[in-house]
Design a protein around this motif. Structure first.
Motif, PDB file in Angstrom:
ATOM      1  N   ASN A  63      16.195 -60.458   1.871  1.00 38.39           N
ATOM      2  CA  ASN A  63      17.127 -61.524   2.207  1.00 38.39           C
ATOM      3  C   ASN A  63      17.127 -62.481   1.026  1.00 38.39           C
ATOM      4  N   GLY A  64      17.977 -62.211   0.055  1.00 38.89           N
ATOM      5  CA  GLY A  64      17.958 -62.996  -1.178  1.00 38.89           C
ATOM      6  C   GLY A  64      16.626 -62.814  -1.876  1.00 38.89           C
ATOM      7  N   ALA A  65      15.934 -63.920  -2.128  1.00 38.47           N
ATOM      8  CA  ALA A  65      14.631 -63.860  -2.780  1.00 38.47           C
ATOM      9  C   ALA A  65      13.512 -63.551  -1.794  1.00 38.47           C
ATOM     10  N   ARG A  66      13.830 -63.575  -0.511  1.00 41.63           N
ATOM     11  CA  ARG A  66      12.817 -63.315   0.514  1.00 41.63           C
ATOM     12  C   ARG A  66      12.677 -61.820   0.789  1.00 41.63           C
ATOM     13  N   GLU A  67      11.467 -61.436   1.187  1.00 40.58           N
ATOM     14  CA  GLU A  67      11.212 -60.091   1.684  1.00 40.58           C
ATOM     15  C   GLU A  67      10.682 -60.220   3.104  1.00 40.58           C
ATOM     16  N   VAL A  68      11.397 -59.630   4.044  1.00 43.74           N
ATOM     17  CA  VAL A  68      11.032 -59.726   5.450  1.00 43.74           C
ATOM     18  C   VAL A  68      10.294 -58.451   5.849  1.00 43.74           C
ATOM     19  N   ASN A  69       8.995 -58.583   6.071  1.00 46.90           N
ATOM     20  CA  ASN A  69       8.190 -57.431   6.461  1.00 46.90           C
ATOM     21  C   ASN A  69       8.585 -57.022   7.880  1.00 46.90           C
ATOM     22  N   SER A  70       9.023 -55.790   8.045  1.00 49.83           N
ATOM     23  CA  SER A  70       9.579 -55.357   9.323  1.00 49.83           C
ATOM     24  C   SER A  70       8.978 -54.031   9.771  1.00 49.83           C
ATOM     25  N   PHE A  71       8.716 -53.946  11.071  1.00 48.45           N
ATOM     26  CA  PHE A  71       8.116 -52.754  11.671  1.00 48.45           C
ATOM     27  C   PHE A  71       9.221 -51.912  12.292  1.00 48.45           C
ATOM     28  N   VAL A  72       9.330 -50.667  11.845  1.00 43.90           N
ATOM     29  CA  VAL A  72      10.392 -49.773  12.314  1.00 43.90           C
ATOM     30  C   VAL A  72       9.779 -48.556  12.994  1.00 43.90           C
ATOM     31  N   VAL A  73      10.361 -48.177  14.128  1.00 41.03           N
ATOM     32  CA  VAL A  73       9.937 -46.963  14.818  1.00 41.03           C
ATOM     33  C   VAL A  73      11.182 -46.136  15.129  1.00 41.03           C
ATOM     34  N   TYR A  74      11.081 -44.833  14.859  1.00 37.89           N
ATOM     35  CA  TYR A  74      12.222 -43.937  15.036  1.00 37.89           C
ATOM     36  C   TYR A  74      12.047 -43.062  16.274  1.00 37.89           C
ATOM     37  N   PRO A  75      13.124 -42.827  16.992  1.00 33.80           N
ATOM     38  CA  PRO A  75      13.047 -41.974  18.183  1.00 33.80           C
ATOM     39  C   PRO A  75      12.988 -40.504  17.792  1.00 33.80           C
ATOM     40  N   GLU A  76      12.538 -39.702  18.708  1.00 28.93           N
ATOM     41  CA  GLU A  76      12.509 -38.258  18.469  1.00 28.93           C
ATOM     42  C   GLU A  76      13.790 -37.666  19.043  1.00 28.93           C
ATOM     43  N   ASN A  77      14.899 -37.993  18.389  1.00 25.56           N
ATOM     44  CA  ASN A  77      16.232 -37.587  18.838  1.00 25.56           C
ATOM     45  C   ASN A  77      16.850 -36.582  17.886  1.00 25.56           C
ATOM     46  N   LYS A  78      17.741 -35.771  18.409  1.00 27.99           N
ATOM     47  CA  LYS A  78      18.523 -34.872  17.562  1.00 27.99           C
ATOM     48  C   LYS A  78      19.716 -35.608  16.978  1.00 27.99           C
ATOM     49  N   VAL A 110      16.502 -46.458  17.751  1.00 30.97           N
ATOM     50  CA  VAL A 110      15.883 -46.906  16.517  1.00 30.97           C
ATOM     51  C   VAL A 110      15.531 -48.372  16.722  1.00 30.97           C
ATOM     52  N   ALA A 111      14.288 -48.752  16.509  1.00 35.92           N
ATOM     53  CA  ALA A 111      13.868 -50.122  16.801  1.00 35.92           C
ATOM     54  C   ALA A 111      13.204 -50.758  15.597  1.00 35.92           C
ATOM     55  N   ILE A 112      13.537 -52.022  15.359  1.00 37.77           N
ATOM     56  CA  ILE A 112      12.971 -52.749  14.225  1.00 37.77           C
ATOM     57  C   ILE A 112      12.586 -54.156  14.652  1.00 37.77           C
ATOM     58  N   ALA A 113      11.354 -54.541  14.313  1.00 41.98           N
ATOM     59  CA  ALA A 113      10.845 -55.875  14.642  1.00 41.98           C
ATOM     60  C   ALA A 113      10.494 -56.593  13.349  1.00 41.98           C
ATOM     61  N   PRO A 114      11.298 -57.565  12.927  1.00 36.36           N
ATOM     62  CA  PRO A 114      10.978 -58.307  11.703  1.00 36.36           C
ATOM     63  C   PRO A 114       9.926 -59.383  11.956  1.00 36.36           C
ATOM     64  N   ASP A 115       8.999 -59.523  11.029  1.00 37.20           N
ATOM     65  CA  ASP A 115       8.050 -60.631  11.087  1.00 37.20           C
ATOM     66  C   ASP A 115       8.738 -61.824  10.433  1.00 37.20           C
ATOM     67  N   LEU A 116       9.273 -62.724  11.255  1.00 32.95           N
ATOM     68  CA  LEU A 116      10.037 -63.851  10.723  1.00 32.95           C
ATOM     69  C   LEU A 116       9.154 -64.871  10.021  1.00 32.95           C
ATOM     70  N   LEU A 117       7.845 -64.669  10.079  1.00 30.24           N
ATOM     71  CA  LEU A 117       6.914 -65.516   9.332  1.00 30.24           C
ATOM     72  C   LEU A 117       6.583 -64.928   7.960  1.00 30.24           C
ATOM     73  N   SER A 118       7.252 -63.846   7.597  1.00 25.50           N
ATOM     74  CA  SER A 118       7.004 -63.224   6.292  1.00 25.50           C
ATOM     75  C   SER A 118       7.148 -64.254   5.171  1.00 25.50           C
ATOM     76  N   GLY A 119       6.106 -64.349   4.335  1.00 24.87           N
ATOM     77  CA  GLY A 119       6.129 -65.263   3.212  1.00 24.87           C
ATOM     78  C   GLY A 119       5.857 -66.714   3.563  1.00 24.87           C
ATOM     79  N   MET A 120       5.642 -67.003   4.833  1.00 19.33           N
ATOM     80  CA  MET A 120       5.467 -68.397   5.264  1.00 19.33           C
ATOM     81  C   MET A 120       4.006 -68.770   5.477  1.00 19.33           C
ATOM     82  N   GLY A 121       3.116 -67.792   5.344  1.00 19.90           N
ATOM     83  CA  GLY A 121       1.698 -68.056   5.524  1.00 19.90           C
ATOM     84  C   GLY A 121       0.992 -68.300   4.202  1.00 19.90           C
ATOM     85  N   PRO A 122      -0.325 -68.460   4.245  1.00 18.44           N
ATOM     86  CA  PRO A 122      -1.112 -68.666   3.015  1.00 18.44           C
ATOM     87  C   PRO A 122      -0.911 -67.521   2.028  1.00 18.44           C
TER      88      PRO A 122
END
Length: 293
Positions: A63-78, A110-122
């Motif tokens: 997202n511009g200069a930001r990097e949003v660490n995101s957890f993605v899981v894929y279904p076992e679909n055809k 297909v599911a994705i959970a972004p860590d919206l605190l990415s880059g905001m911690g120590p």
């Protein structure tokens, strides 16, 4: 606009108390935030996730200069599947949020959970770099424009992965529930918003809905609320009235006997019957709606 932002941040601050529950689903009204032991380190969720046969991966979404660490899981679909953006609670990227994301993939999405605190911690870290009260405080300090930008970047990413059919919906819980409602006012391309015990955007301290924002919604909004959640439930009549007036599709359902946070609390090993029942019924309703998108 400034008044709307100020009010939403006030609502989020109030949401911390409502979200601060122990694993049995009991509210903790004495503290503004909850301990990391009860809200971030959830061994039962971590164990369930570890047993999953589905493909899981962490990706960095730009997202511009930001990097949003995101957890993605894929279904076992055809076939290609609808994608679901999962917005976490006030407790950030918890084990439960990751487990829920995996459960959505188990259901065929297909599911994705972004860590919206990415880059905001120590040292530029995210949720995992923070502990205890610092997680909730950091979330309260997130700029709303940054949240929207992060979610837009995640939307663009997940809509284009090969396993996605291009359809994207959003869901959120507690603080994330309010953010999922708000994001529906910012992205006209969403196919649906699933709001779990979160408030609609408001214009004043009395919870008056922000009709200017709500008028921008193009997707149907489905609400999931707890019967024992007076703070959030007090906003529902005005929200329903506003959405009806604006001719927006809004379908709230209240699960009697359940407490705020029942999707997480109802899954815990020591869940009370009301929370477990609410969670099971909410899942059944949710999957039925998703199947029709």
């Amino acid at each position: 606009m400034k008044a709307t932002i100020s009010l939403l941040m006030l609502v989020c601050l109030c949401s911390v108390t409502a979200c601060a529950q122990d694993m049995s689903g009991n509210h903790n009204h004495s503290n503004a935030t909850a301990s990391p032991d009860t809200n971030v380190s959830q061994d039962w969720a971590k164990q369930r996730l570890a047993k999953s046969p589905r493909h899981q991966e962490w990706v960095k979404v730009k997202n511009g200069a930001r990097e949003v660490n995101s957890f993605v899981v894929y279904p076992e679909n055809k076939n290609k599947a609808t994608a679901v953006i999962v917005i976490h609670e006030i407790f950030g990227m918890s084990d439960w949020v990751q487990s829920l994301t995996d459960q959505l993939a188990e259901a065929g999405y297909v599911a994705i959970a972004p860590d919206l605190l990415s880059g905001m911690g120590p040292n530029g870290g995210g949720t995992s770099s923070l502990t205890g009260n610092a997680i909730g405080q950091a979330i309260q300090n997130l700029p709303l424009d940054q949240i929207t930008g992060d979610l837009n970047a995640v939307y663009d990413f997940i809509s284009k992965v090969p396993a996605s059919n291009g359809k994207v919906v959003v869901t959120g819980y507690c603080w994330g529930g309010g953010q999922s409602f708000r994001y529906a006012t910012n992205n006209p391309n969403l196919k649906a918003a699933f709001v779990f015990y979160g408030p609609a955007p408001a214009t004043g301290p009395d919870g008056t809905p922000d009709k200017t924002a709500l008028a921008k919604i193009t997707a149907p909004v489905y609400g999931f609320y707890a019967g024992n959640d007076a703070r959030i439930n007090a906003t529902l009549p005005k929200t329903t009235e506003a959405m009806n007036e604006l001719k927006k599709k809004y379908e709230p359902v209240t699960y009697e006997g359940a407490g705020h946070g029942f999707m997480r609390a109802g899954e815990a090993p020591d869940a009370n019957e009301a929370n477990k029942k609410a969670r099971d019924e909410a899942w059944a309703r949710w999957k039925k709606i998703l199947a029709g998108i």
